[in-house]
Design an enzyme around this catalytic site. Structure first.
Site, PDB file in Angstrom:
ATOM      1  N   ALA A   9      32.145  39.419  44.501  1.00 17.78           N
ATOM      2  CA  ALA A   9      31.674  40.774  44.175  1.00 17.78           C
ATOM      3  C   ALA A   9      32.782  41.597  43.542  1.00 17.78           C
ATOM      4  O   ALA A   9      32.945  42.780  43.829  1.00 17.78           O
ATOM      5  CB  ALA A   9      31.137  41.457  45.427  1.00 17.78           C
ATOM      6  N   GLY A  10      33.565  40.953  42.653  1.00 17.28           N
ATOM      7  CA  GLY A  10      34.542  41.683  41.850  1.00 17.28           C
ATOM      8  C   GLY A  10      33.828  42.314  40.660  1.00 17.28           C
ATOM      9  O   GLY A  10      32.597  42.438  40.648  1.00 17.28           O
ATOM     10  N   TYR A  49      35.382  48.093  42.593  1.00 10.93           N
ATOM     11  CA  TYR A  49      35.412  47.353  41.327  1.00 10.93           C
ATOM     12  C   TYR A  49      34.618  48.013  40.199  1.00 10.93           C
ATOM     13  O   TYR A  49      34.940  47.831  39.036  1.00 10.93           O
ATOM     14  CB  TYR A  49      34.888  45.924  41.539  1.00 10.93           C
ATOM     15  CG  TYR A  49      35.867  45.065  42.306  1.00 10.93           C
ATOM     16  CD1 TYR A  49      36.956  44.497  41.663  1.00 10.93           C
ATOM     17  CD2 TYR A  49      35.734  44.856  43.671  1.00 10.93           C
ATOM     18  CE1 TYR A  49      37.875  43.724  42.350  1.00 10.93           C
ATOM     19  CE2 TYR A  49      36.646  44.079  44.376  1.00 10.93           C
ATOM     20  CZ  TYR A  49      37.713  43.516  43.709  1.00 10.93           C
ATOM     21  OH  TYR A  49      38.632  42.763  44.392  1.00 10.93           O
ATOM     22  N   LYS A 191      41.842  32.634  25.589  1.00 15.59           N
ATOM     23  CA  LYS A 191      41.913  34.005  25.042  1.00 15.59           C
ATOM     24  C   LYS A 191      42.643  34.946  26.006  1.00 15.59           C
ATOM     25  O   LYS A 191      43.222  35.950  25.571  1.00 15.59           O
ATOM     26  CB  LYS A 191      40.509  34.522  24.686  1.00 15.59           C
ATOM     27  CG  LYS A 191      39.525  34.679  25.854  1.00 15.59           C
ATOM     28  CD  LYS A 191      39.623  35.980  26.582  1.00 15.59           C
ATOM     29  CE  LYS A 191      38.841  35.956  27.868  1.00 15.59           C
ATOM     30  NZ  LYS A 191      38.928  37.207  28.631  1.00 15.59           N
ATOM     31  N   THR A 248      38.864  40.875  24.026  1.00 16.13           N
ATOM     32  CA  THR A 248      39.921  40.911  25.044  1.00 16.13           C
ATOM     33  C   THR A 248      41.258  41.357  24.462  1.00 16.13           C
ATOM     34  O   THR A 248      41.998  42.111  25.097  1.00 16.13           O
ATOM     35  CB  THR A 248      40.054  39.520  25.708  1.00 16.13           C
ATOM     36  OG1 THR A 248      38.759  39.060  26.064  1.00 16.13           O
ATOM     37  CG2 THR A 248      40.909  39.585  26.956  1.00 16.13           C
ATOM     38  N   SER A 254      40.710  45.350  29.032  1.00 11.87           N
ATOM     39  CA  SER A 254      41.099  43.987  29.416  1.00 11.87           C
ATOM     40  C   SER A 254      42.295  44.018  30.361  1.00 11.87           C
ATOM     41  O   SER A 254      43.326  44.622  30.059  1.00 11.87           O
ATOM     42  CB  SER A 254      41.459  43.171  28.179  1.00 11.87           C
ATOM     43  OG  SER A 254      42.268  42.063  28.557  1.00 11.87           O
ATOM     44  N   VAL A 280      42.319  40.427  38.913  1.00 11.79           N
ATOM     45  CA  VAL A 280      42.898  39.204  38.389  1.00 11.79           C
ATOM     46  C   VAL A 280      43.123  39.267  36.865  1.00 11.79           C
ATOM     47  O   VAL A 280      42.241  39.644  36.106  1.00 11.79           O
ATOM     48  CB  VAL A 280      42.018  37.991  38.791  1.00 11.79           C
ATOM     49  CG1 VAL A 280      40.676  38.019  38.079  1.00 11.79           C
ATOM     50  CG2 VAL A 280      42.709  36.681  38.528  1.00 11.79           C
ATOM     51  N   GLU A 282      43.821  36.488  34.598  1.00 10.46           N
ATOM     52  CA  GLU A 282      43.832  35.024  34.710  1.00 10.46           C
ATOM     53  C   GLU A 282      44.904  34.353  33.863  1.00 10.46           C
ATOM     54  O   GLU A 282      45.429  33.300  34.209  1.00 10.46           O
ATOM     55  CB  GLU A 282      42.465  34.465  34.304  1.00 10.46           C
ATOM     56  CG  GLU A 282      41.325  34.797  35.259  1.00 10.46           C
ATOM     57  CD  GLU A 282      41.226  33.807  36.406  1.00 10.46           C
ATOM     58  OE1 GLU A 282      42.235  33.161  36.741  1.00 10.46           O
ATOM     59  OE2 GLU A 282      40.130  33.700  36.975  1.00 10.46           O
TER      60      GLU A 282
HETATM   61  N1  LIG Z   1      35.936  41.392  34.618  1.00  9.54           N
HETATM   62  C1  LIG Z   1      35.471  40.936  33.480  1.00  9.54           C
HETATM   63  O1  LIG Z   1      35.225  41.717  32.552  1.00  9.54           O
HETATM   64  C2  LIG Z   1      35.193  39.470  33.296  1.00  9.54           C
HETATM   65  C3  LIG Z   1      34.323  39.076  32.291  1.00  9.54           C
HETATM   66  C4  LIG Z   1      34.065  37.735  32.092  1.00  9.54           C
HETATM   67  C5  LIG Z   1      34.683  36.785  32.907  1.00  9.54           C
HETATM   68  N2  LIG Z   1      35.511  37.197  33.881  1.00  9.54           N
HETATM   69  C6  LIG Z   1      36.085  36.143  34.737  1.00  9.54           C
HETATM   70  O2  LIG Z   1      35.377  36.147  35.965  1.00  9.54           O
HETATM   71  C7  LIG Z   1      36.243  35.733  37.022  1.00  9.54           C
HETATM   72  C8  LIG Z   1      36.203  36.762  38.125  1.00  9.54           C
HETATM   73  O3  LIG Z   1      36.706  37.945  37.551  1.00  9.54           O
HETATM   74  P1  LIG Z   1      36.425  39.395  38.097  1.00  9.54           P
HETATM   75  O4  LIG Z   1      36.616  40.304  36.948  1.00  9.54           O
HETATM   76  O5  LIG Z   1      35.155  39.527  38.830  1.00  9.54           O
HETATM   77  O6  LIG Z   1      37.687  39.517  39.050  1.00  9.54           O
HETATM   78  P2  LIG Z   1      38.054  40.680  40.056  1.00  9.54           P
HETATM   79  O7  LIG Z   1      39.515  40.648  40.207  1.00  9.54           O
HETATM   80  O8  LIG Z   1      37.390  41.926  39.654  1.00  9.54           O
HETATM   81  O9  LIG Z   1      37.349  40.186  41.396  1.00  9.54           O
HETATM   82  C9  LIG Z   1      37.568  38.917  41.954  1.00  9.54           C
HETATM   83  C10 LIG Z   1      36.634  38.751  43.142  1.00  9.54           C
HETATM   84  O10 LIG Z   1      36.968  37.540  43.794  1.00  9.54           O
HETATM   85  C11 LIG Z   1      37.351  37.850  45.118  1.00  9.54           C
HETATM   86  N3  LIG Z   1      38.467  36.996  45.457  1.00  9.54           N
HETATM   87  C12 LIG Z   1      39.756  37.117  45.110  1.00  9.54           C
HETATM   88  N4  LIG Z   1      40.472  36.115  45.641  1.00  9.54           N
HETATM   89  C13 LIG Z   1      39.590  35.380  46.330  1.00  9.54           C
HETATM   90  C14 LIG Z   1      39.718  34.240  47.128  1.00  9.54           C
HETATM   91  N5  LIG Z   1      40.882  33.640  47.317  1.00  9.54           N
HETATM   92  N6  LIG Z   1      38.614  33.761  47.699  1.00  9.54           N
HETATM   93  C15 LIG Z   1      37.408  34.371  47.523  1.00  9.54           C
HETATM   94  N7  LIG Z   1      37.241  35.450  46.785  1.00  9.54           N
HETATM   95  C16 LIG Z   1      38.332  35.937  46.205  1.00  9.54           C
HETATM   96  C17 LIG Z   1      37.742  39.293  45.176  1.00  9.54           C
HETATM   97  O11 LIG Z   1      37.546  39.825  46.474  1.00  9.54           O
HETATM   98  C18 LIG Z   1      36.756  39.869  44.167  1.00  9.54           C
HETATM   99  O12 LIG Z   1      35.519  40.072  44.765  1.00  9.54           O
HETATM  100  C19 LIG Z   1      37.628  35.556  36.392  1.00  9.54           C
HETATM  101  O13 LIG Z   1      37.837  34.212  36.109  1.00  9.54           O
HETATM  102  C20 LIG Z   1      37.545  36.355  35.100  1.00  9.54           C
HETATM  103  O14 LIG Z   1      38.392  35.837  34.091  1.00  9.54           O
HETATM  104  C21 LIG Z   1      35.772  38.500  34.102  1.00  9.54           C
HETATM  105  O1  LIG Z   2      39.719  41.893  31.753  1.00  7.07           O
HETATM  106  P1  LIG Z   2      40.031  40.488  31.269  1.00  7.07           P
HETATM  107  O2  LIG Z   2      41.275  40.434  30.455  1.00  7.07           O
HETATM  108  O3  LIG Z   2      39.980  39.513  32.398  1.00  7.07           O
HETATM  109  O4  LIG Z   2      38.866  40.061  30.257  1.00  7.07           O
HETATM  110  C1  LIG Z   2      37.552  40.234  30.650  1.00  7.07           C
HETATM  111  C2  LIG Z   2      36.558  39.323  29.951  1.00  7.07           C
HETATM  112  O5  LIG Z   2      36.899  37.966  30.109  1.00  7.07           O
HETATM  113  C3  LIG Z   2      36.293  39.652  28.529  1.00  7.07           C
HETATM  114  O6  LIG Z   2      35.263  38.839  28.023  1.00  7.07           O
END
Ligand SMILES: NC(=O)c1ccc[n+]([C@@H]2O[C@H](COP(=O)([O-])OP(=O)(O)OC[C@H]3O[C@@H](n4cnc5c(N)ncnc54)[C@H](O)[C@@H]3O)[C@@H](O)[C@H]2O)c1
Ligand SMILES: O=P(O)(O)OC[C@H](O)CO
Length: 333
Positions: A9-10, A49, A191, A248, A254, A280, A282
């Site tokens: 739920a991030g 978040y 990316k 990004t 980003s 995160v 990544e």
């Molecule tokens: N945020 C974006 O715009 C976006 C868009 C596309 C893809 N992504 C990808 O999606 C994935 C998740 O990103 P996000 O933006 O939701 O990240 P975030 O940092 O917002 O949230 C991560 C979530 O995972 C949980 N978490 C962290 N460590 C954990 C662990 N060890 N075990 C279980 N849960 C854990 C956190 O509590 C949180 O709910 C990443 O790989 C990111 O690259 C993000």
């Molecule tokens: O916030 P970032 O850099 O993890 O990028 C978010 C998404 O992956 C964009 O598509």
């Protein structure tokens, strides 16, 4: 497609759960912390978040994985790349082996150098055609605000990709299908590393020519790695390649670009990490696994190499430009 469980739920897990619910899917969002699940259930918000975003009334949330998985026909994985294996191992006995697995994570695992779909296949023992990947220019905050965007659903089983597509199509989110999972995953992971370099360039005061150079040459090295691993080169001209890279590398939203910008302004990796407040970026870890993957396949990835050295070897970002520009001259392709 029947009920869908979203794990994580991030920013993106919560936003994608909203997209699915807005598309009419029955969705339960699993949050690691009970307080987050409670907030989503009672006040329809996830203030940590997605502050200010009202979540759909139909979206359910829980911190109990069993409750989230009850009756689920698909499981969305939205935890950070480096914790996916650990989490999946804990949930393995609870996940029905016939469900569709949908990976949202953009990274390459340290040590194993596995893509996320490979981690899913390995840990759950499911065939690769049961795993779909969502990627594209998908900055969570913009999608949560219902700004229009497109994405790709990649799955080697085209019919399964279409079912996932139908489950997440809304008036603001337009997913296309592709069957090139390798290309979609590498585009999404690489990316983040290129966005770190663009952030560093911005932090150092460089302008749009430098940005465009890094984006274009970043795409070239990403495609080189992809082709070596069997990806379709055309994927890198699509949403999971150029689309995600441009969004990004250019956006202040980003986390990867912002992290790089801090390094370019002279902050240490630790300071940039502290400023990210647990969100995160990544690319900071994936720059090492992608570099190792490139070395394993004899592929040259100079931007990724420099980002790795800045993030992990104490290399000064101010030396980055001289390092990249000073390389031996060569043809563009
Ligand atoms: N945020 C974006 O715009 C976006 C868009 C596309 C893809 N992504 C990808 O999606 C994935 C998740 O990103 P996000 O933006 O939701 O990240 P975030 O940092 O917002 O949230 C991560 C979530 O995972 C949980 N978490 C962290 N460590 C954990 C662990 N060890 N075990 C279980 N849960 C854990 C956190 O509590 C949180 O709910 C990443 O790989 C990111 O690259 C993000
Ligand atoms: O916030 P970032 O850099 O993890 O990028 C978010 C998404 O992956 C964009 O598509």
């Amino acid at each position: 497609m029947g009920p869908i469980a979203v794990f994580g739920a991030g920013s993106w897990g919560t936003t994608f759960a909203k997209v699915l619910a807005d598309a009419g899917s029955e969705v339960t969002l699993w949050a690691r912390r009970a307080s987050v699940a409670e907030s989503i259930t009672t006040s329809r918000t996830n203030p940590d978040y997605l502050p200010g975003v009202e979540l759909p009334a139909t979206l359910k949330s829980t911190s109990d994985p069993r409750v989230a998985l009850a009756g689920a026909s698909a499981v969305v994985l939205a935890v950070p790349s480096q914790s996916l294996r650990h989490n999946l191992t804990a949930w393995r006995g609870l996940i029905d082996p016939s469900v569709t697995l949908i990976s949202l994570a953009k990274g390459v695992e340290l040590g194993t150098l596995a893509r996320m779909s490979q981690v899913v296949v390995e840990v759950l023992g499911v065939p690769e055609n049961q795993v779909a990947v969502v990627s594209g220019p998908n900055l969570a905050k913009e999608i949560a605000a219902e700004q229009p965007t497109a994405a790709v659903i990649a799955c080697t089983d085209h019919d399964r990709a279409v079912r996932v597509q139908q489950a997440c199509t809304t008036g603001y989110f337009r997913p296309y299908t592709i069957t090139d999972v390798v290309g979609a995953e590498l585009g999404g992971a690489c990316k983040n590393v290129i966005a770190l370099s663009c952030g560093m360039a911005g932090g150092l005061g460089f302008g749009d020519n430098t940005l465009a150079t890094l984006i274009t040459r970043g795409l070239a090295e990403t495609a080189r790695l992809g082709v070596a691993l069997g990806a379709d080169p055309m994927t890198f001209a699509g949403l999971a390649g150029l689309g995600d890279l441009v969004a990004t590398c250019s956006s202040p939203l980003s986390r990867n670009r912002t992290f790089g910008e801090r390094l370019g302004r002279g902050e240490t990796v630790r300071q940039a990490q502290d400023a990210a407040h647990g969100q995160v970026a990544e690319g900071v870890k994936s720059c090492s696994s992608i570099r190792d993957l490139a070395m394993r396949h004899g592929v040259e990835m100079p931007i990724t190499e420099v980002v790795h050295r800045v993030c992990h070897d104490g290399f000064d970002p101010r030396e980055m430009a001289a390092d990249l520009i000073g390389r031996k001259t060569k043809p563009e392709r």
